[in-house]
Enzyme design. Structure first.
Site, PDB file in Angstrom:
ATOM      1  N   HIS A 154       7.660   4.544   2.989  1.00 28.56           N
ATOM      2  CA  HIS A 154       8.300   3.339   3.532  1.00 28.56           C
ATOM      3  C   HIS A 154       8.029   3.317   5.043  1.00 28.56           C
ATOM      4  O   HIS A 154       6.879   3.287   5.460  1.00 28.56           O
ATOM      5  CB  HIS A 154       9.789   3.401   3.165  1.00 28.56           C
ATOM      6  CG  HIS A 154      10.571   2.138   3.352  1.00 28.56           C
ATOM      7  ND1 HIS A 154      10.020   0.939   3.711  1.00 28.56           N
ATOM      8  CD2 HIS A 154      11.909   1.893   3.217  1.00 28.56           C
ATOM      9  CE1 HIS A 154      10.966   0.014   3.783  1.00 28.56           C
ATOM     10  NE2 HIS A 154      12.125   0.571   3.506  1.00 28.56           N
ATOM     11  N   HIS A 198       0.648  -1.676  -1.191  1.00 31.60           N
ATOM     12  CA  HIS A 198       2.009  -2.190  -1.075  1.00 31.60           C
ATOM     13  C   HIS A 198       2.496  -2.572  -2.454  1.00 31.60           C
ATOM     14  O   HIS A 198       1.718  -3.062  -3.271  1.00 31.60           O
ATOM     15  CB  HIS A 198       2.041  -3.423  -0.148  1.00 31.60           C
ATOM     16  CG  HIS A 198       3.400  -3.737   0.356  1.00 31.60           C
ATOM     17  ND1 HIS A 198       4.292  -4.480  -0.368  1.00 31.60           N
ATOM     18  CD2 HIS A 198       4.039  -3.373   1.497  1.00 31.60           C
ATOM     19  CE1 HIS A 198       5.417  -4.569   0.325  1.00 31.60           C
ATOM     20  NE2 HIS A 198       5.297  -3.897   1.451  1.00 31.60           N
ATOM     21  N   ASP A 215       1.917  -1.247   8.523  1.00 29.47           N
ATOM     22  CA  ASP A 215       1.922  -0.014   9.304  1.00 29.47           C
ATOM     23  C   ASP A 215       0.533   0.483   9.679  1.00 29.47           C
ATOM     24  O   ASP A 215       0.411   1.456  10.418  1.00 29.47           O
ATOM     25  CB  ASP A 215       2.661   1.082   8.530  1.00 29.47           C
ATOM     26  CG  ASP A 215       4.154   0.853   8.590  1.00 29.47           C
ATOM     27  OD1 ASP A 215       4.617   0.310   9.598  1.00 29.47           O
ATOM     28  OD2 ASP A 215       4.851   1.204   7.622  1.00 29.47           O
TER      29      ASP A 215
HETATM   30  N1  CMC Z   1      -4.257   5.411  -1.239  1.00 30.16           N
HETATM   31  C1  CMC Z   1      -4.836   5.702  -2.424  1.00 30.16           C
HETATM   32  N2  CMC Z   1      -4.405   5.264  -3.612  1.00 30.16           N
HETATM   33  C2  CMC Z   1      -3.324   4.468  -3.611  1.00 30.16           C
HETATM   34  C3  CMC Z   1      -2.660   4.111  -2.421  1.00 30.16           C
HETATM   35  C4  CMC Z   1      -3.164   4.599  -1.207  1.00 30.16           C
HETATM   36  N3  CMC Z   1      -2.584   4.303  -0.044  1.00 30.16           N
HETATM   37  N4  CMC Z   1      -1.618   3.315  -2.722  1.00 30.16           N
HETATM   38  C5  CMC Z   1      -1.611   3.175  -4.043  1.00 30.16           C
HETATM   39  N5  CMC Z   1      -2.646   3.875  -4.591  1.00 30.16           N
HETATM   40  C6  CMC Z   1      -3.007   3.902  -6.020  1.00 30.16           C
HETATM   41  C7  CMC Z   1      -2.071   4.815  -6.791  1.00 30.16           C
HETATM   42  O1  CMC Z   1      -2.559   6.135  -6.870  1.00 30.16           O
HETATM   43  C8  CMC Z   1      -2.014   4.132  -8.138  1.00 30.16           C
HETATM   44  O2  CMC Z   1      -3.158   4.473  -8.846  1.00 30.16           O
HETATM   45  P1  CMC Z   1      -3.116   4.527 -10.479  1.00 30.16           P
HETATM   46  O3  CMC Z   1      -2.782   3.143 -10.940  1.00 30.16           O
HETATM   47  O4  CMC Z   1      -4.489   4.967 -10.861  1.00 30.16           O
HETATM   48  O5  CMC Z   1      -2.048   5.534 -10.819  1.00 30.16           O
HETATM   49  C9  CMC Z   1      -2.120   2.646  -7.792  1.00 30.16           C
HETATM   50  O6  CMC Z   1      -2.811   2.591  -6.533  1.00 30.16           O
HETATM   51  C10 CMC Z   1      -0.782   1.949  -7.658  1.00 30.16           C
HETATM   52  O7  CMC Z   1       0.017   2.715  -6.766  1.00 30.16           O
HETATM   53  P2  CMC Z   1       1.575   2.964  -6.963  1.00 30.16           P
HETATM   54  O8  CMC Z   1       1.974   4.182  -6.211  1.00 30.16           O
HETATM   55  O9  CMC Z   1       1.894   2.910  -8.412  1.00 30.16           O
HETATM   56  O10 CMC Z   1       2.141   1.645  -6.262  1.00 30.16           O
HETATM   57  P3  CMC Z   1       3.566   1.449  -5.683  1.00 30.16           P
HETATM   58  O11 CMC Z   1       3.801   0.010  -5.653  1.00 30.16           O
HETATM   59  O12 CMC Z   1       4.561   2.293  -6.411  1.00 30.16           O
HETATM   60  O13 CMC Z   1       3.466   2.059  -4.197  1.00 30.16           O
HETATM   61  C11 CMC Z   1       3.138   2.261  -1.860  1.00 30.16           C
HETATM   62  C12 CMC Z   1       3.320   1.304  -3.052  1.00 30.16           C
HETATM   63  C13 CMC Z   1       3.214   1.477  -0.556  1.00 30.16           C
HETATM   64  C14 CMC Z   1       4.257   3.322  -1.860  1.00 30.16           C
HETATM   65  C15 CMC Z   1       1.754   2.951  -1.994  1.00 30.16           C
HETATM   66  O14 CMC Z   1       0.724   1.981  -1.963  1.00 30.16           O
HETATM   67  C16 CMC Z   1       1.546   4.010  -0.923  1.00 30.16           C
HETATM   68  O15 CMC Z   1       1.953   5.173  -1.109  1.00 30.16           O
HETATM   69  N6  CMC Z   1       0.873   3.650   0.238  1.00 30.16           N
HETATM   70  C17 CMC Z   1       0.727   4.559   1.343  1.00 30.16           C
HETATM   71  C18 CMC Z   1       2.020   4.624   2.137  1.00 30.16           C
HETATM   72  C19 CMC Z   1       2.248   3.378   2.975  1.00 30.16           C
HETATM   73  O16 CMC Z   1       1.354   2.890   3.660  1.00 30.16           O
HETATM   74  N7  CMC Z   1       3.497   2.889   2.968  1.00 30.16           N
HETATM   75  C20 CMC Z   1       3.906   1.739   3.783  1.00 30.16           C
HETATM   76  C21 CMC Z   1       4.306   0.563   2.956  1.00 30.16           C
HETATM   77  S1  CMC Z   1       4.422  -0.939   3.965  1.00 30.16           S
HETATM   78  C22 CMC Z   1       5.723  -0.663   5.030  1.00 30.16           C
HETATM   79  C23 CMC Z   1       7.032  -0.613   4.353  1.00 30.16           C
HETATM   80  O17 CMC Z   1       7.380  -1.531   3.611  1.00 30.16           O
HETATM   81  O18 CMC Z   1       7.762   0.339   4.572  1.00 30.16           O
END
Ligand code: CMC
Length: 431
Positions: free
Chosen positions: A266, A307, A365
């Site tokens: 987050h 995201h 971010d």
């Molecule tokens: N790098 C590589 N792979 C990724 C990433 C990433 N940054 N983000 C998602 N994926 C992949 C993930 O491994 C999954 O793959 P699969 O379907 O094969 O299992 C797929 O994409 C979907 O990801 P998820 O984790 O199921 O998606 P989510 O909606 O639960 O998570 C997230 C969203 C923001 C937590 C995630 O994209 C992430 O960890 N990003 C990096 C951290 C980040 O930048 N966070 C800031 C968010 S914006 C500011 C805020 O709102 O706080």
């Protein structure tokens, strides 16, 4: 608004007609509130992937198209024409303020910016190397021990005073956190300065000499705050709503939101992005980093990418990216190698099949940390900056929830998969 229903045939054969509720924008929402009563079953949606946790009129996101509206106004228009405090007014009260309304709000925020001296003494209990978010969570929570004259959450005027107080005091506390970690004296707020200029003064001035706030820095900070002010039902806002739904002290509810924001998935992502860029170090290492991000076993993700809601370019990231160069140039940091590295990384990731297929784009971010660093904000303070801005959204959502006469305590159900009932075994006979 309710016009359609969805028929659902339950496991016992009974058919429920579930109302399909239409909002003003976005997908229709199936109202399942009566499902357990009618059918004796729960729904299962860990992470709230398809579940609306509440009804809200504050912020709208269309993640597929990359659209973000605060009270109906596009973020691009607000970023260009408005200011953080005007947007705070909009989010809190629902309409753009008139000039006298904005002046009154700004004046109220200015006059609530000091904190009780006893709060400042709490800092002496923290070691200098405590993480700023740990200190923020604790000192904001400790505000619940003060201000008993205005924390009747059922009194609309009390709620308003709380809203103004917390928005006004967050920069003072955030600056105190920073000063404590550097061993420098706290600087009191200055009422002759604007919200962001005053914050920069409290962060960086010293009593020994005059400090002139750079207007470019104050404007850049204002823009970053405006862009971070709200983002509908994100994890920290949902935390504030859930904590607040029990009727707890509102300062305690905001402290819960700060605790949630801290995580790297987050608000901690801005700090994580700069750490990642430092580790990558050079354009020649980008391919290796991308390969690592695609390897599930590595435990590494491209920070600042992806995201839950945006499956397109985050509109906030687009605005920050566009202003990044200009701000850095004006602050004399136009040749920042991390900005070049970030842009190359983005370019390469956006052409990569993995990121295309999973619709992973830069989020807010990805570039914000680069501007914060150019403003002199150290790495470990970045999530604190996010917390100061997002406080406006947390308060707007808390207000909306508490003012709703149908508010209920938030209490999710579960799918229990533990042991079935069994008899206690005395310790002497356990194997
Ligand atoms: N790098 C590589 N792979 C990724 C990433 C990433 N940054 N983000 C998602 N994926 C992949 C993930 O491994 C999954 O793959 P699969 O379907 O094969 O299992 C797929 O994409 C979907 O990801 P998820 O984790 O199921 O998606 P989510 O909606 O639960 O998570 C997230 C969203 C923001 C937590 C995630 O994209 C992430 O960890 N990003 C990096 C951290 C980040 O930048 N966070 C800031 C968010 S914006 C500011 C805020 O709102 O706080």
């Amino acid at each position: 608004m309710q016009n359609k229903t969805c028929k659902l045939s339950g496991p016992g054969g009974a058919v429920s007609e579930l109302p399909l509720r239409e909002g003003t924008l976005g997908p229709a929402t199936l109202d399942i509130a009566a499902l357990y009563k009618d059918q004796g079953i729960f729904t299962f949606d860990p992470g709230f992937v398809s579940t609306a946790s509440c009804e809200s009129k504050i912020t709208y996101i269309d993640g597929e198209r990359g659209v973000l509206l605060y009270r109906g106004y596009p973020i691009e228009q607000l970023a260009e024409k408005s200011s953080f405090l005007e947007v705070a007014c909009l989010l809190l009260y629902g309409e753009l303020p008139t000039k006298p309304q904005l002046d009154g709000f700004t004046d109220s925020i200015r006059r609530h910016s000091m904190v009780n001296e006893a709060v400042l003494r709490f800092f002496s209990g923290f070691h200098y190397d405590a993480h700023p978010m740990a200190m923020m969570t604790a000192v904001v929570g400790s505000l619940s021990a003060f201000y008993h004259d205005s924390t009747d959450i059922h009194n609309a005027r009390h709620r308003e005073i709380f809203a103004h107080r917390i928005i006004a005091k967050l920069p003072t506390l955030a600056a105190a956190v920073y000063r404590h970690s550097t061993g420098q004296p706290f600087m009191y707020p200055r009422n002759d300065l604007g919200y962001c200029a005053n914050f920069l003064h409290m962060l960086f001035a010293v009593p020994a000499e005059p400090y002139h706030v750079n207007p470019v820095a104050a404007k850049a900070l204002d823009l970053l705050f405006l862009l971070h002010a709200d983002h509908e039902q994100n994890a920290s806002t949902s935390t504030v709503r859930l904590a607040g739904s029990s009727g707890t002290n509102p300062y305690a509810a905001i402290a819960a939101g700060i605790a949630c924001l801290w995580g790297p998935a987050h608000g901690g992502a801005n700090e994580a992005v700069l750490n990642m860029l430092r580790e990558i170090g050079d354009v020649k290492n980008i391919a290796k980093a991308i390969a690592k991000a695609k390897d599930k076993d590595s435990g590494f993700r491209l920070m600042g990418f992806g995201h839950r809601v945006y499956k397109n370019y985050d509109p906030r990231a687009k605005i920050i990216r566009a202003t990044c160069h200009e701000v850095l140039e004006k602050l004399g940091r136009g040749d920042d190698p991390q900005l070049e590295l970030a842009m190359r990384l983005e370019e390469i990731a956006l052409k990569d099949e993995y990121f295309i297929e999973k619709k992973l784009y830069p989020n807010v971010d990805f570039y914000s940390g680069i501007i914060y660093r150019a403003l002199g904000i150290p790495l470990h303070m970045m999530t604190v900056m996010f917390a100061v801005a997002r406080t406006v959204g947390w308060v707007a959502h808390w207000q909306e929830m508490i003012a709703d006469p149908h508010m209920k305590i938030g209490r999710p159900r579960q799918l229990y998969t533990g042991a079935t009932q069994r008899d206690f075994v005395v310790i002497e006979t356990r194997k």
